[in-house]
Design a protein around this motif. Structure first.
Motif, mmCIF file in Angstrom:
data_model
loop_
_atom_site.group_PDB
_atom_site.id
_atom_site.type_symbol
_atom_site.label_atom_id
_atom_site.label_comp_id
_atom_site.label_asym_id
_atom_site.label_seq_id
_atom_site.Cartn_x
_atom_site.Cartn_y
_atom_site.Cartn_z
ATOM 1 N N SER A 151 0.824 -1.215 0.000
ATOM 2 C CA SER A 151 0.000 0.000 0.000
ATOM 3 C C SER A 151 0.855 1.260 0.000
ATOM 4 O O SER A 151 0.575 2.215 -0.737
ATOM 5 N N ILE A 152 1.883 1.260 0.813
ATOM 6 C CA ILE A 152 2.766 2.433 0.878
ATOM 7 C C ILE A 152 3.513 2.600 -0.442
ATOM 8 O O ILE A 152 3.617 3.710 -0.975
ATOM 9 N N ALA A 153 4.011 1.495 -0.987
ATOM 10 C CA ALA A 153 4.750 1.571 -2.243
ATOM 11 C C ALA A 153 3.862 2.028 -3.396
ATOM 12 O O ALA A 153 4.299 2.807 -4.253
ATOM 13 N N LYS A 154 2.623 1.588 -3.425
ATOM 14 C CA LYS A 154 1.711 2.000 -4.498
ATOM 15 C C LYS A 154 1.352 3.477 -4.385
ATOM 16 O O LYS A 154 1.076 4.134 -5.380
ATOM 17 N N THR A 155 1.344 3.986 -3.154
ATOM 18 C CA THR A 155 0.984 5.379 -2.946
ATOM 19 C C THR A 155 2.131 6.316 -3.290
ATOM 20 O O THR A 155 1.922 7.353 -3.924
ATOM 21 N N PHE A 156 3.345 5.964 -2.887
ATOM 22 C CA PHE A 156 4.463 6.888 -3.011
ATOM 23 C C PHE A 156 5.513 6.508 -4.058
ATOM 24 O O PHE A 156 6.285 7.349 -4.489
ATOM 25 N N PHE A 157 5.556 5.266 -4.438
ATOM 26 C CA PHE A 157 6.599 4.790 -5.357
ATOM 27 C C PHE A 157 5.952 3.975 -6.474
ATOM 28 O O PHE A 157 4.737 3.933 -6.594
ATOM 29 N N ALA A 158 6.788 3.316 -7.237
ATOM 30 C CA ALA A 158 6.277 2.404 -8.268
ATOM 31 C C ALA A 158 5.739 1.150 -7.589
ATOM 32 O O ALA A 158 6.365 0.627 -6.667
ATOM 33 N N PRO A 159 4.589 0.667 -8.001
ATOM 34 C CA PRO A 159 4.024 -0.526 -7.348
ATOM 35 C C PRO A 159 4.861 -1.781 -7.629
ATOM 36 O O PRO A 159 5.178 -2.054 -8.783
ATOM 37 N N PRO A 160 5.242 -2.498 -6.587
ATOM 38 C CA PRO A 160 6.013 -3.724 -6.800
ATOM 39 C C PRO A 160 5.124 -4.848 -7.333
ATOM 40 O O PRO A 160 3.943 -4.938 -7.010
ATOM 41 N N LEU A 161 5.716 -5.721 -8.129
ATOM 42 C CA LEU A 161 4.968 -6.831 -8.729
ATOM 43 C C LEU A 161 4.765 -7.983 -7.755
ATOM 44 O O LEU A 161 3.814 -8.750 -7.882
ATOM 45 N N TRP A 162 5.638 -8.130 -6.819
ATOM 46 C CA TRP A 162 5.699 -9.333 -5.998
ATOM 47 C C TRP A 162 4.774 -9.325 -4.774
ATOM 48 O O TRP A 162 4.553 -10.362 -4.177
ATOM 49 N N THR A 163 4.237 -8.194 -4.371
ATOM 50 C CA THR A 163 3.567 -8.109 -3.070
ATOM 51 C C THR A 163 2.255 -8.890 -3.001
ATOM 52 O O THR A 163 2.003 -9.585 -2.014
ATOM 53 N N LEU A 164 1.420 -8.785 -4.001
ATOM 54 C CA LEU A 164 0.117 -9.464 -3.930
ATOM 55 C C LEU A 164 0.292 -10.982 -3.885
ATOM 56 O O LEU A 164 -0.316 -11.666 -3.052
#
Length: 169
Positions: free
Chosen positions: A38-51
């Motif tokens: 959630s933090i990465a999607k808000t402030f940075f590029a969304p990571p592929l691996w989290t979900l």
């Protein structure tokens, strides 16, 4: 009960107690991964691996915790009549129904081992953009099913002792 059965039941209960308690903490790992996502999607590029990591962690959580849930009798039961029965009658019914569970778990483990063999042999990967290997989660799945099978057998012996009016092993 014969001494070998008593030792088996105690050993299986001990293993599942510690594996289940370890598995309880996987929920915090999953929450941490989702919070990072959630933090990465808000402030940075969304990571592929989290979900997918969160999904695999959740799968490990319930697969490794299932046997502990059975051991502590904290799984959900639907009872229309069961709650009003005597402990001995409940144990008699549990002896009959757990045999079906054991049969189901044997087939489930066979299918899981077949799936794990395929994943290892062919290097199976997830069909996502991240494409992690599937063998680790399938190995955890087989281990969790195996622990559940052992716990079901141990529970069978406990219920059998109760149905016969003897102290549980």
């Amino acid at each position: 009960m014969p001494r070998g059965i008593v030792v088996f039941v105690r050993y299986v209960d001990w293993i599942n107690k510690y594996v289940g308690r370890f598995a309880m903490y996987l929920i915090f790992v999953m929450l941490g991964v989702l919070l990072y996502s959630s933090i990465a999607k808000t402030f940075f590029a969304p990571p592929l691996w989290t979900l997918e990591t969160a999904q695999f962690t959740m799968a490990a959580y319930y697969l490794l915790g299932g046997a502990y849930s059975m051991q502590t009798q904290s799984h959900v039961r639907m009872d229309l009549f069961y709650g009003s029965w005597s402990p001995r009658r409940k144990a008699t019914m549990d002896v009959m129904t757990i045999l079906l569970l054991i049969l189901y778990l044997i087939f489930l483990l066979y299918g899981g081992l077949s799936s794990l063999e395929y994943a290892v042999k062919y290097g199976e990967e997830s069909y996502s953009a991240w494409a992690p290997p599937m063998a680790p989660i399938k190995a955890i799945m087989c281990f969790g099913i195996f622990l559940m099978l052992l716990q079901a057998i141990a529970t069978f012996f406990k219920d059998l002792a109760a149905a016969l009016g003897r102290p549980a092993p």
